[in-house]
Write a protein that holds these residues in place. Structure first.
Motif, PDB file in Angstrom:
ATOM      1  N   GLY A 206       0.791  -1.223   0.000  1.00  0.00           N
ATOM      2  CA  GLY A 206       0.000   0.000   0.000  1.00  0.00           C
ATOM      3  C   GLY A 206       0.819   1.267   0.000  1.00  0.00           C
ATOM      4  O   GLY A 206       0.300   2.349  -0.323  1.00  0.00           O
ATOM      5  N   THR A 207       2.110   1.192   0.352  1.00  0.00           N
ATOM      6  CA  THR A 207       2.957   2.385   0.360  1.00  0.00           C
ATOM      7  C   THR A 207       3.593   2.645  -0.999  1.00  0.00           C
ATOM      8  O   THR A 207       4.344   3.600  -1.164  1.00  0.00           O
ATOM      9  N   VAL A 208       3.313   1.789  -1.971  1.00  0.00           N
ATOM     10  CA  VAL A 208       3.825   1.955  -3.329  1.00  0.00           C
ATOM     11  C   VAL A 208       2.758   2.660  -4.165  1.00  0.00           C
ATOM     12  O   VAL A 208       1.573   2.348  -4.086  1.00  0.00           O
ATOM     13  N   SER A 209       3.176   3.639  -4.965  1.00  0.00           N
ATOM     14  CA  SER A 209       2.244   4.345  -5.832  1.00  0.00           C
ATOM     15  C   SER A 209       1.729   3.429  -6.934  1.00  0.00           C
ATOM     16  O   SER A 209       2.333   2.398  -7.239  1.00  0.00           O
ATOM     17  N   ARG A 210       0.615   3.836  -7.546  1.00  0.00           N
ATOM     18  CA  ARG A 210       0.041   3.006  -8.594  1.00  0.00           C
ATOM     19  C   ARG A 210       1.004   2.843  -9.770  1.00  0.00           C
ATOM     20  O   ARG A 210       1.147   1.766 -10.332  1.00  0.00           O
ATOM     21  N   GLN A 211       1.667   3.907 -10.158  1.00  0.00           N
ATOM     22  CA  GLN A 211       2.731   3.865 -11.173  1.00  0.00           C
ATOM     23  C   GLN A 211       3.959   4.466 -10.502  1.00  0.00           C
ATOM     24  O   GLN A 211       4.149   5.672 -10.509  1.00  0.00           O
ATOM     25  N   HIS A 212       4.777   3.628  -9.896  1.00  0.00           N
ATOM     26  CA  HIS A 212       5.823   4.107  -8.988  1.00  0.00           C
ATOM     27  C   HIS A 212       7.153   4.388  -9.703  1.00  0.00           C
ATOM     28  O   HIS A 212       7.749   5.445  -9.518  1.00  0.00           O
ATOM     29  N   ALA A 213       7.617   3.431 -10.500  1.00  0.00           N
ATOM     30  CA  ALA A 213       8.926   3.578 -11.155  1.00  0.00           C
ATOM     31  C   ALA A 213       8.910   2.812 -12.477  1.00  0.00           C
ATOM     32  O   ALA A 213       8.013   2.004 -12.742  1.00  0.00           O
ATOM     33  N   ARG A 214       9.930   3.099 -13.303  1.00  0.00           N
ATOM     34  CA  ARG A 214      10.011   2.431 -14.599  1.00  0.00           C
ATOM     35  C   ARG A 214      11.424   1.915 -14.817  1.00  0.00           C
ATOM     36  O   ARG A 214      12.412   2.588 -14.480  1.00  0.00           O
ATOM     37  N   LEU A 215      11.523   0.699 -15.376  1.00  0.00           N
ATOM     38  CA  LEU A 215      12.804   0.112 -15.748  1.00  0.00           C
ATOM     39  C   LEU A 215      12.823  -0.054 -17.255  1.00  0.00           C
ATOM     40  O   LEU A 215      11.968  -0.749 -17.819  1.00  0.00           O
ATOM     41  N   THR A 216      13.784   0.589 -17.899  1.00  0.00           N
ATOM     42  CA  THR A 216      13.868   0.528 -19.368  1.00  0.00           C
ATOM     43  C   THR A 216      15.235   0.008 -19.778  1.00  0.00           C
ATOM     44  O   THR A 216      16.246   0.228 -19.103  1.00  0.00           O
ATOM     45  N   ARG A 217      15.252  -0.695 -20.913  1.00  0.00           N
ATOM     46  CA  ARG A 217      16.507  -1.204 -21.462  1.00  0.00           C
ATOM     47  C   ARG A 217      16.929  -0.308 -22.613  1.00  0.00           C
ATOM     48  O   ARG A 217      16.200  -0.175 -23.607  1.00  0.00           O
ATOM     49  N   GLU A 218      18.083   0.299 -22.461  1.00  0.00           N
ATOM     50  CA  GLU A 218      18.589   1.232 -23.452  1.00  0.00           C
ATOM     51  C   GLU A 218      20.001   0.830 -23.849  1.00  0.00           C
ATOM     52  O   GLU A 218      20.905   0.828 -23.014  1.00  0.00           O
TER      53      GLU A 218
END
Length: 542
Positions: free
Chosen positions: A37-49
């Motif tokens: 519950g302490t995590v936002s709905r869209q919290h972080a993003r991991l991308t491959r570059e």
């Protein structure tokens, strides 16, 4: 391929494969969905570059932390990095490209290695300082201590082996390295590998003779294929022929050899010495002990899970048996009335059947809610309508027992909530209150109000029942604990609290024996106003 392992938080033990080039982490994310519950709905993003993984925060309320430091701008990830989102801690694991092939030379056609130096693999192989290598030995002891401290808290064999191999490459000059473990069929299987970027040939030729010698004699060994290589002749380039120096050491557990560690380097760049052999042999020995510890931990966890399952099945079987007995008695009475063509007898027995069917239905719903974590399906909800519906459901039972049900529902805005979850939580609290009050004199009061200052809604279920004994107060939310004997399953209050926590809310309890109990649900009107989950307050009125 990269993966995220949850090592702390509500989803502990979960593993998420990052299969696409862009992966979102959060409560409503598809790639890495978390129930915290302490995590936002869209919290972080991991991308491959360009073959590398990058972590970015998406404006989360509680921030994203990489190795303990709050993320300000996108950062490149390395294998073994720790990512914290809310109260969830994740480990990032990446293979950094395809695993190299291992070519085990059974017949000596590719290489013909000669073992130059060996040392035993045991607790005495750590590092023995000598006058000639005293400073190097002391440095090796420090390296070994750092490695033990680092891997002692890892409870995943794959991650442990990768950390070990990375540490080896920090302290030894090597072109290629791998760790192989013996599987259940007795075959060596590649589990971790690393190849320096400047090495073109990812294929690793190794000598079966050398591996057999290391495993059979439980020794660490330095070998060189220059001494007996049939291709070698004076004046030829050692670099062009690929003549290599290698160290192979056993991974030794408490009860035997678990596998081997192998590193090699071109002799034109580096030749291994005895002190380095001692260090790698000691690393192999302590890696084996660490693997044993991980397997013991996994075995203990599995045993605890089986014990918990057994206890749960026994507890539920007991409750289900009691319900089925009462249900069977009611069915028998209905059957007798029908066989005797006595409609009145059947009519009197039918409520027994209805009540016990309702108990089974309630138990199943609570079991489903308790057994799995879920993300609330948030929508605009009129809380007073939910409360009114719950009151309407319990009113027939209350009327039958002469219990008064009162409501005092204040006007309030719609809230963002899961209507089905709240309905179940409130209904559990109302049924619990009904069980606590006496026939003919019992009073239940349901109230609601809006706390504009804190942007919370408060729901109270108040009864004038027997109250909660001070000695039981700390146990009322314990799964399967019930003070109602055969009448309760011990899941009603547990599920009510779980639903509140899923909404990032909390429950307060006030009770005094002989005077009654008040349960207060405090829920955020909007997600941004959420309280910390798991924060259940219990107080005792004097």
């Amino acid at each position: 391929m990269a993966t995220l392992h949850v090592i702390q938080g509500p989803d502990k033990g979960m593993k998420f494969d990052l299969t696409s080039d862009e992966n979102t982490l959060g409560r409503q994310a598809s790639a890495v969905p978390l129930t915290d519950g302490t995590v936002s709905r869209q919290h972080a993003r991991l991308t491959r570059e360009n073959g590398k993984w990058v972590l970015s925060d998406l404006g989360s309320a509680n921030g994203t932390y990489l190795n303990g430091v709050r993320l300000g701008k996108p950062a490149e990830l390395n294998g073994g990095d720790q990512i914290r989102a809310g109260s969830t801690l994740l480990l990032f694991i990446s293979t950094n490209g395809p695993m190299p092939e291992v070519d085990v030379d059974e017949d000596g056609r590719l290489i013909d290695s000669a073992i130059v130096t060996t040392v035993p693999s045991n607790e005495d192989s750590v590092v023995i300082p000598t006058p000639e290598a005293g400073a190097e030995a002391i440095d090796s002891l420090r390296i070994l201590y750092d490695l033990i401290a680092e891997i002692s808290s890892i409870f995943n064999v794959e991650l442990l082996l990768r950390r070990t191999l990375n540490k080896i490459f920090e302290v030894l000059q090597a072109d290629r390295g791998y760790i192989m473990l013996i599987d259940e069929q007795g075959k060596l299987t590649l589990k971790a590998s690393r190849v320096n970027q400047n090495v073109r040939d990812r294929k690793i030729p190794i000598s079966r003779t050398m591996i057999n010698e290391v495993i059979r004699k439980q020794i660490g060994a330095i070998s060189a294929n220059a001494m007996l290589d049939k291709r070698f002749a004076p004046g030829q380039s050692v670099h062009n022929l690929g003549i290599r120096s290698a160290i192979c050491v056993p991974i030794k557990g408490r009860e035997g050899i678990l596998g081997v560690i192998h590193v090699d380097s071109s002799v034109s760049e580096h030749t291994y010495n005895t002190q380095q052999l001692r260090l790698l042999t000691a690393i192999g020995y302590h890696t084996g002990l660490a693997i044993d510890n991980v397997r013991l931990y996994e075995s203990a966890v599995q045993s605890e899970r089986l014990a918990a399952v057994g206890e749960t099945v026994a507890t539920l079987s007991h409750h289900i048996k009691n319900i089925l007995q009462a249900l069977g008695a009611g069915i028998d009475l209905v059957g007798m009335g029908l066989s005797e063509q006595n409609v009145e007898k059947s009519r009197q027995a039918w409520p027994i059947v209805q009540r016990n069917l309702a108990r089974i239905n309630e138990m199943i719903l609570n079991m489903l809610a308790f057994s799995k974590g879920r993300e609330p399906l948030l929508e605009n909800v009129n809380l007073n309508e939910v409360l009114s519906d719950c009151v309407e459901l319990i009113t027939p039972q209350a009327d039958e027992r002469g219990i008064a049900v009162l409501t005092d529902l204040a006007e309030m805005p719609s809230i963002s909530a899961d209507a089905a979850g709240l309905h179940q939580a409130v209904l559990n609290l109302l049924n619990n209150a009904l069980d606590a009050v006496a026939d003919r004199t019992g009073i239940l009061t349901v109230t609601s109000r809006y706390d504009a200052m804190n942007r919370n809604v408060l729901v109270q279920i108040i009864d004038n029942g027997r109250g909660i004994d001070p000695g039981e107060m700390d146990r009322i939310f314990t799964p399967f604990y019930s003070s109602k004997g055969h009448k309760g399953t011990g899941l009603g209050l547990t599920v009510a609290r779980k639903v509140c926590e899923e909404h990032r809310g909390r429950i307060q309890v006030q009770s005094k024996p002989g005077e009654g109990t008040t349960f207060t649900l405090i829920l955020p009107a909007m997600p941004d106003a959420a309280a910390e989950p798991g924060d259940t307050f219990v107080s005792r009125r004097k």
